[in-house]
Write a protein that holds these residues in place. Structure first.
Motif, short mmCIF file in Angstrom:
data_model
loop_
_atom_site.label_atom_id
_atom_site.label_comp_id
_atom_site.label_asym_id
_atom_site.label_seq_id
_atom_site.Cartn_x
_atom_site.Cartn_y
_atom_site.Cartn_z
N SER A 91 -4.61 10.52 11.99
CA SER A 91 -4.08 11.04 10.72
C SER A 91 -2.62 10.63 10.53
N ARG A 94 -2.51 7.03 9.54
CA ARG A 94 -2.93 6.84 8.15
C ARG A 94 -1.77 7.15 7.19
N ILE A 95 -1.07 8.23 7.47
CA ILE A 95 0.06 8.60 6.58
C ILE A 95 1.15 7.54 6.66
N ILE A 97 0.93 4.41 7.51
CA ILE A 97 0.49 3.12 6.95
C ILE A 97 0.42 3.19 5.43
N HIS A 98 0.07 4.37 4.93
CA HIS A 98 0.07 4.61 3.49
C HIS A 98 1.47 4.39 2.91
N GLY A 99 2.50 4.52 3.80
CA GLY A 99 3.86 4.23 3.36
C GLY A 99 4.73 5.46 3.26
N TRP A 120 -8.20 -0.54 9.72
CA TRP A 120 -7.24 -0.21 8.65
C TRP A 120 -5.79 -0.19 9.13
N ASP A 372 -5.28 16.31 9.78
CA ASP A 372 -4.34 16.09 8.69
C ASP A 372 -3.22 17.13 8.63
N GLU B 216 1.98 15.70 0.47
CA GLU B 216 2.18 15.43 -0.94
C GLU B 216 1.58 16.61 -1.66
N ARG B 358 -2.88 16.67 2.22
CA ARG B 358 -3.24 16.54 3.63
C ARG B 358 -3.26 17.87 4.37
#
Lengths: 481, 481
Positions: A91, A94-95, A97-99, A120, A372, B216, B358
Motif C-alpha cells: 500500500s 502504491r501511494i 508510485i501514484h506520486g 506496477w 491502506d 486524500e 485510503r
C-alpha cells in the motif's frame, strides 16, 4: 556576543540579538556531553548534513526571495526504501508510485524478493533481498514493515546509526526499545516516525503530541486490537461460541494462526506502552502491564452485559498516578457503557480516548488496521520528515528519566461469573469481594456485579478457590465508565 | 554547481550534492517573482531573520554537538501577546503563567484593560489598551482572541506585516480572509496558527493536515456548533418548545443574546469553509455555502426522528465534486442515524468525521468550545511555532488557484413536515418531491420521508406553495447516513 550593526538595516527592521548567551540553558540537549565524546565520523557526518542544509537554504532563499522556506521546497525528494513488502508495504508503494511531492520510492527489500515482484512498480525502483542495500547512500529513509523484534530492531538501529531516518509500524520494537532508538536518532541527526505503530490509520500520535501539546493528559484509554474487537462484536450479535468465531476470524484472515498475541493482550500491551510514553509522558516497560485474555468468555457473559446496558470490549487503559510517579495500567476484557466511546467501535475499528486536565475528553476513531489505513500513517510520517516538520517526532518519547513502574488499577465494580453458586459468593466475600447485584444465572453458576474492588483481589481469591474445581471464578470483567 | 571535496570527509561520510540545480522547480514558491519585486525593507527583514537563525543554529550546533536541534532548544522563549482577555484569553494566560517551556506571556491587550486586570498575572506582564503596544519589537506572537472580522482582521494583518506570527481562534476571519493572511505570513516569514478556529479543543486541523497528510480526503462532515447541539439535544430529551430551550440556553450562557450566528448556521458555515480548505484542499467563499436554520423545529419533528431511529443534528458537510472542481456543501438540521458518529455527540461536544480514499473514515470528537479546551488549541499552536514545527501551519491552506464554487448537495431522502395533508403531498409530487413513507401526524399535517431529492427542490416547491398558507412545507431535513 555577536551583534548586528544596526546601521546596516533599513528603518523598521530591528535586528534581533541571537548571541550564544541567548540560548536558554534549560533547553540544552541533556545528551550533549555524551555526544561530544562520540566518534569523529559521526560529528563530521552531522556537520556535513548541517552545512548542506544551510547552503541549500541560502540558495533557495535567494531563489524564492522570501523568508519562509519549507524543506520540501528545498530538497530533492526523500529517497525511500521499503523493508517488508507485505500488505502495508504494497500500500505504501502504491501511494508513493501514484506520486507524492517530496517522496520517491527507490528500493524494496524482502526475503525471496522475486516472489514479491509486481509489475506496477516502475523499473527505477530496485528490488533486493540483501538488507545491506537498504543502508546504501542512495536511501534517505527506511520504512520498516517486517514486524517483530528480530531482526527489525537491529535493522532500525543500523539505519539510524547511518543517519537515515526510520518510519515504522512496529509496536513491539517501539514499546520495548523506543528510548534507545530515539537516542540513536538524535545522536545521528535522523528522524523516527511511528504513527503507524498505534491504531493504524488514526492520527493519534500526532493528535496527542502536537494537537493536544498544550494540554496535560492524565488518562489514555483505547480499543486497540481489531481482532479482539471483531470477535467480541460477533459474539455479542450472534449466539456462537468463542471457538467458532475465532475459527471464522482465522478463515477470513482477521486473526493469525497463532492468535495469542491478539487475544491475550500482548498486541494492545505494546500499543498502550507507546501511548503512555507519548500521551502521559511516562515510559513504562510494556511487559509489566498486566494483560488478561478474552478467551473463556461465553454467551452468558454477553447476555449479562446486555442486561447491564453494556458491551464487552478489550480495553487498554493507562492513567498517571496522581501526585507521584508510576502509571496505573491494564489490558483485558471489560464491560463498557453502551453510550461510551469505547463501545462505539465496530469490527476492526479502533478508538483512543484521552482525558486532559484542560481540554477534557477527546476521542480519535477510525480504521485500526489494514494495508491502506496503515500506509496513510506511514506516508504522513514520511511527509513530515520531508517537510522538515518532524522535530516533534524525534521528541515524541520522553528521553530523560527511567521507566515508570506500572501499578494496579484502582478499585472498580466487576462483573463476575463463578462456578459454585452461593458457596462461591460466600467464599469470595471472605476475600473481600462483595456482591452488589445478583444477575440471573443458569445451572449452579454465580453471576453478579461486585462492589468496587481490584481485579487483582478477585484473581487472588480465584487462586485460593481453584483447590476446589466446583467453586471457582470463571470470568471477572471490570465495569469501565 | 557547489560540490564538496570528498577528500575532506572521513570514510563512510558521503557529502550530498545540494546545488541549486537540485532544487525541484515544481516546488518553487509561485509568489517568488512577486516577492522579489517587493519592497527592500521586507527582503532585508527576511534576510536579517534568516541570518540570525543560521547564526543561532551554528552556535547551538557547537553547544549541543549533535545534528538535530529543535528551535525550542535554540531560542529564547517566544514572547506572546494576548489580544482579547475574555474566557479563552484568560485560560491561555493561566496556562502560560503556569509555565510552558519555550513560551512567555509578555503583554495583554484589552479595551478598558483596567476592568480586566487580575492579580494572578505576574507584574512582568504589561497590560495595555493601546493596540500598537502589541506590535512592538518585544512581541514575537500575537494571540488574537477578540473575534469578529473588524478590527481583528486588520490587527492580524498588521502583526503579520511586521513579521510577527499570529495564533487565532477567529473562524470568520480565517474563513473569509485566510488566503490573504497566509500570503502575508509567507511574505513576512511569519506563522499563522488557527487550530482553535474549528472545533475548539479537538485537534482536527493538525489531525487532518499532518496525521492524514498521506491520504486524500473526499468528504468532511461535522457537528460544529455546540449551541445548536445543546438545543437539539434538549429538545430531543424533553417535550419543551424551541423557544423555551433557547431562553434556557441563553440564561445559562450557552447561547448569545443574538443567537442568529449559531442557529442559522453562519458559525458552522465559516468552520466548514476552513475544513474544506484544509481537508479537501479546496477553498470556498464561506458565504456561498447554503445555510438552513434550526429554528422552526417542533416536538413532532423529534418524535418523527425517534420513529425513524434517528437524531436531529445541525450537520455541516463538504464533499469534493468527483472528477471536477467544486465542493458540494451545506449546513443545516439533518436526521442522522443513532449509531452514526454525528449522533454520538452530546451537549456542547463537537465531532468532525472525514472520509479518505485510503484511510477510510476517521472521527475526531471532543470539546468544541469553552475557555480551557480552546486555550489548549491555542497553546498547541504556540508550541508548534516555538519548536519550529509550524511550517505546515503556514501551508495549511491551499494558496494557489481561485476559490472553488459551492454546488448543491446531491439527492437525498428527506424528512418532510407540511401543512395541508394530502393536498400538500399531491402538490409536492407535482414538483418532483415524491413520498416514500408516510409517518403518523396530528391535525392536518403531512409527515413523510421522501424519495431522494435535493433540499433545493423542496425549497423551490415550498416557494410556490406559500401562496397558500394552508398548504406549505414547514420542515425539510435530509436523512444523512
Amino acid at each position: 556576543m555577536l551583534r548586528h550593526d544596526a546601521g546596516l538595516y533599513p528603518p523598521g527592521v530591528e535586528p534581533r540579538d541571537w548571541g550564544p548567551d541567548d540560548v536558554d540553558e534549560r533547553h540544552q540537549d541533556p545528551h550533549a556531553s555524551a555526544d561530544l565524546q562520540g566518534d569523529v565520523a559521526k560529528i563530521f557526518r552531522a556537520i556535513t548534513k548541517f552545512e548542506a542544509i544551510i547552503r541549500k537554504r541560502v540558495v533557495a532563499f535567494f531563489l524564492s526571495g522570501a523568508g519562509v522556506i519549507t524543506n520540501s521546497e528545498l530538497m530533492t525528494p526523500l529517497r525511500v526504501a521499503i523493508v517488508g513488502f507485505g500488505t502495508v508495504g504494497r500500500s505504501v508503494a502504491r501511494i508513493l508510485i501514484h506520486g507524492v511531492s517530496g517522496l520517491r520510492l527507490t528500493r524494496v527489500f524482502n526475503r525471496n524478493v522475486n516472489r514479491k515482484r509486481v509489475d506496477w512498480v516502475p523499473a527505477s525502483v530496485s528490488w533486493t533481498e540483501t538488507i545491506d542495500d537498504v543502508f546504501s547512500p542512495d536511501v534517505d529513509v527506511v520504512v520498516e514493515l517486517v514486524g517483530g523484534t528480530d531482526p527489525a530492531f537491529e535493522w532500525m538501529r543500523r539505519a539510524l546509526s547511518k543517519g537515515k531516518s526510520v518510519v515504522t509500524a512496529n509496536k513491539q520494537v517501539m514499546a520495548r526499545h523506543g528510548l534507545e532508538l530515539f537516542e540513536l536518532a538524535r545522536a545521528n541527526g535522523a528522524q523516527l516516525g511511528f504513527e503507524a505503530s498505534v491504531a493504524g490509520g488514526i492520527p493519534v500520535i500526532r493528535g496527542i503530541q502536537e494537537g493536544l501539546g498544550g494540554d496535560e493528559l492524565i488518562r489514555v484509554q483505547g480499543v486497540l486490537n481489531g481482532t479482539c474487537n471483531y470477535i467480541l462484536s460477533e459474539m455479542a450479535s450472534s449466539v456462537v461460541s468463542f471457538e467458532t468465531v475465532l475459527a471464522d476470524a482465522q478463515a477470513r484472515g482477521y486473526a493469525e494462526a497463532d492468535p495469542a498475541v491478539d487475544l491475550d493482550g500482548f498486541d494492545a500491551q505494546a500499543k498502550l506502552a507507546i501511548l503512555s510514553a507519548v500521551g502521559l509522558r511516562r515510559r513504562v516497560e510494556p511487559t509489566t502491564i498486566p494483560c488478561r485474555s478474552i478467551r473463556g468468555l461465553v454467551t452468558a457473559d454477553f447476555d449479562a452485559a446486555r442486561e447491564l446496558g453494556r458491551a464487552i470490549r478489550q480495553v487498554s487503559v493507562a492513567e498517571r498516578v496522581k501526585n507521584g510517579s508510576g502509571v496505573r495500567a491494564a489490558v483485558g476484557p471489560a464491560m463498557v457503557r453502551l453510550d461510551s466511546r469505547l463501545a462505539q467501535v465496530a469490527g476492526s475499528e479502533n478508538v483512543v480516548v484521552v482525558d486532559g486536565v484542560r481540554g477534557g475528553q477527546t476521542a480519535f476513531v477510525g480504521q485500526g488496521a489494514g494495508g491502506d489505513p496503515t500506509a496513510v500513517a506511514v506516508v504522513s510520517d514520511l511527509l513530515a520528515i520531508a517537510s522538515g516538520n518532524s522535530r516533534m517526532i524525534t521528541h515524541a518519547f520522553p528521553v530523560v528519566g527511567s521507566d515508570h513502574r506500572v501499578v494496579e488499577m484502582g478499585a472498580q465494580p466487576h462483573y463476575l461469573r463463578a462456578a459454585g453458586g452461593d458457596e462461591a459468593e460466600r467464599r469470595l466475600t471472605e476475600f473481600g469481594v462483595v456482591g452488589a447485584q445478583r444477575l440471573d444465572a443458569v445451572d449452579n453458576e454465580l453471576l453478579m456485579v461486585t462492589d468496587p474492588c481490584t481485579t487483582e483481589a478477585i484473581e487472588k481469591s480465584m487462586n485460593k478457590l481453584t483447590n476446589d474445581e466446583a467453586v471457582r471464578v470463571l470470568a471477572a470483567l471490570p465495569l469501565v465508565d
